[in-house]
Design an enzyme around this catalytic site. Structure first.
Site, PDB file in Angstrom:
ATOM      1  N   GLU A   6      -2.608  -7.164   7.432  1.00  0.00           N
ATOM      2  CA  GLU A   6      -1.258  -7.042   7.989  1.00  0.00           C
ATOM      3  C   GLU A   6      -1.144  -7.773   9.325  1.00  0.00           C
ATOM      4  O   GLU A   6      -2.151  -8.083   9.982  1.00  0.00           O
ATOM      5  CB  GLU A   6      -0.910  -5.556   8.170  1.00  0.00           C
ATOM      6  CG  GLU A   6       0.473  -5.253   8.753  1.00  0.00           C
ATOM      7  CD  GLU A   6       1.656  -5.770   7.939  1.00  0.00           C
ATOM      8  OE1 GLU A   6       1.712  -7.002   7.724  1.00  0.00           O
ATOM      9  OE2 GLU A   6       2.516  -4.956   7.549  1.00  0.00           O
TER      10      GLU A   6
ATOM     11  N   HIS B 215       0.818  -1.211   0.000  1.00  0.00           N
ATOM     12  CA  HIS B 215       0.000   0.000   0.000  1.00  0.00           C
ATOM     13  C   HIS B 215       0.855   1.265   0.000  1.00  0.00           C
ATOM     14  O   HIS B 215       2.039   1.244   0.360  1.00  0.00           O
ATOM     15  CB  HIS B 215      -0.935   0.015   1.218  1.00  0.00           C
ATOM     16  CG  HIS B 215      -0.187   0.056   2.526  1.00  0.00           C
ATOM     17  ND1 HIS B 215       0.378   1.195   3.034  1.00  0.00           N
ATOM     18  CD2 HIS B 215       0.098  -0.928   3.425  1.00  0.00           C
ATOM     19  CE1 HIS B 215       0.973   0.940   4.181  1.00  0.00           C
ATOM     20  NE2 HIS B 215       0.827  -0.344   4.448  1.00  0.00           N
TER      21      HIS B 215
END
Length: 476
Positions: A82, A12
């Protein structure tokens, strides 16, 4: 058998916590303006490619990166979330190391450690939110293995797959893909909005490309719009001197990590007690050694001395990073970002401005005049215009001849008539001798000669003569 496809994985874009080096697991932060532009640039790099399967982490920063990169319909895969960092969520590696009293990383030391949590109340959380204990490295690796099990049939049938996820997750993912220990992930750098390519080599899982950065960006966003300007970045083929970006990135991260270890608890006692003030003499000494090596023509010595000078930059940045930003603290990232922004700002004849315009300049004198105008504009922006001197920025600690020439040069460029007449006749007393030296400096400046370098060369010649005489006396 049909040719296997490739697996492109994208981290990201930048968030506020990734910019600060804070562990960001299930805290659901948005992208910064820079992170949004990074995602768009990654989308441009991927444009024209079709993917048979596109998956994304459910966290906002990954979803937004996928959308801005041209894949708003990416399917959500919860196993791409994550790492749940538990008690170290929101903390930097340096903060955890200080609390534990020894160097620490998430992969090598685990997150189940006795530290205060960095999680801040009020920030959005994904799913159940950050847990008290956090995940083990093996838990993250198991999730990566499940995703690999989902995408492998597509790849083996010749299809291409695109994943949007997170730094630690994707580094561990790469280790699982290669069949190596997940602890190796700590050695894999993966920048924000960078992409990597996994695939097959001779029918075995392989790492084809790693940590491909988006276009270089100017991180200085305008205050009112937050717009980020894209720099003029030539492709590697267009560069006069190509750069091995992966090797450069790895080397810089290595020395930054070494400096962090030396400065952290359990590191070097001498390094740990240094301050900006105590380090100042070393920067001066190393700069002089660089100058001496450069003038000697010994490139091996120059490379070594440049490394010693770089150490001073790393050291000061590491000391400054220990202060909160609210108190003026900064890290090496901010040093590099500031330098890059300044180089672009002061070279509008090379780099286009926000509207794409490049200033036309014919010669070096024009560059110098433009440089002075830009510095005046910068002073006006800081509110110091009208109160500043053309001599600002010339350190008093410079050697006298060097400082004299800089003062004379600045004054001449500002059309300020100062200094003695270079052709004035010499006299004998101390004051007049100083005037004679100043006149020589003025003459050197008028001829475009570096007075300090000229004197150093003569002193070296004198040193050589003295040593030759000493050698002759010894042999006699």
């Amino acid at each position: 058998m049909s040719e296997s496809g490739v697996l492109v994985v994208v981290r990201h874009g930048e968030t506020e916590w990734s910019r600060l080096g804070r562990h960001t697991g299930l805290t659901d932060l948005p992208l910064t303006p820079l992170g949004e532009e990074q995602a768009r640039l990654t989308g441009r790099a991927l444009a024209g490619r079709s993917f048979d399967l596109v998956l994304t982490s459910p966290l906002r920063r990954a979803l937004d990166t996928a959308a801005l990169a041209g894949h708003p319909d990416a399917a959500v895969e919860t196993d791409l979330v994550e790492w749940d960092y538990g008690p170290v969520e929101g903390l930097t590696r340096a903060e955890v190391s200080r609390e534990l009293g020894h160097p620490w990383t998430a992969v090598e030391g685990g997150v189940r450690v006795p530290v205060r949590s960095g999680t801040q109340p009020g920030l959005p959380q994904w799913g159940p939110g950050v847990s008290d204990e956090g995940e083990l490295v093996g838990d993250v690796a198991a999730r990566a293995a499940r995703v690999i099990g989902r995408v492998t049939p597509v790849l083996r049938s010749g299809g291409d797959v695109l994943l949007f996820a997170h730094g630690h997750l994707l580094r561990i993912f790469a280790c699982v893909w290669l069949g190596i220990a997940p602890e190796v992930a700590e050695r894999l750098a993966f920048g924000t909005a960078s992409r990597s390519v996994l695939g097959f080599e001779r029918d075995r899982e392989a790492l084809l490309q790693w940590n491909i950065a988006p276009e270089t960006l100017d991180p200085a966003a305008t205050p009112d719009t937050g717009r980020v300007a894209v720099t003029d970045r030539r492709s590697p083929a267009d560069r006069r001197l190509p750069v091995d970006e992966a090797r450069l990135t790895a080397a810089l991260l290595d020395v930054v990590g070494l400096m962090d270890t030396l400065r952290s608890p359990g590191g070097c006692p001498w390094d740990a007690e240094q301050t900006h003030a105590s380090l100042a003499p070393y920067a001066i000494e190393e700069a002089h050694e660089v100058a001496e090596a450069a003038e000697s023509g010994d490139l091996g010595a120059l490379r070594e001395e440049l490394g010693d000078l770089l150490l001073q930059v790393l050291f000061h940045a590491r000391v400054a990073a220990e202060r909160p930003e609210a108190e003026g603290g900064f890290a090496l990232t901010q040093v590099a970002e500031g330098l890059a922004a300044k180089l672009r700002r002061r070279h509008p004849h090379v780099f286009p401005d926000a509207s794409g315009v490049v200033t036309e300049i014919d010669d070096a004198d024009g560059v110098n005049r433009q440089w002075d105008r830009i510095k005046e504009t910068e002073k006006a922006t800081r509110g110091t215009a009208g109160t500043a001197s053309v001599l600002d920025g010339i350190p008093e600690s410079l050697p006298a001849l060097m400082r004299a020439q800089k003062v004379l040069c600045r004054a001449r460029r500002a059309d300020i008539a100062v200094g003695p007449d270079p052709d004035a006749p010499p006299t004998d007393d101390e004051a007049d001798l100083g005037a004679d030296l100043l006149a020589l400096v003025a003459r050197a400046d008028a001829l475009g000669i570096d007075a300090e370098a000229a004197l150093r060369r003569q002193v070296r010649s004198l040193v050589a003569q003295v040593r030759a005489a000493e050698s002759d006396a010894f042999t006699d």
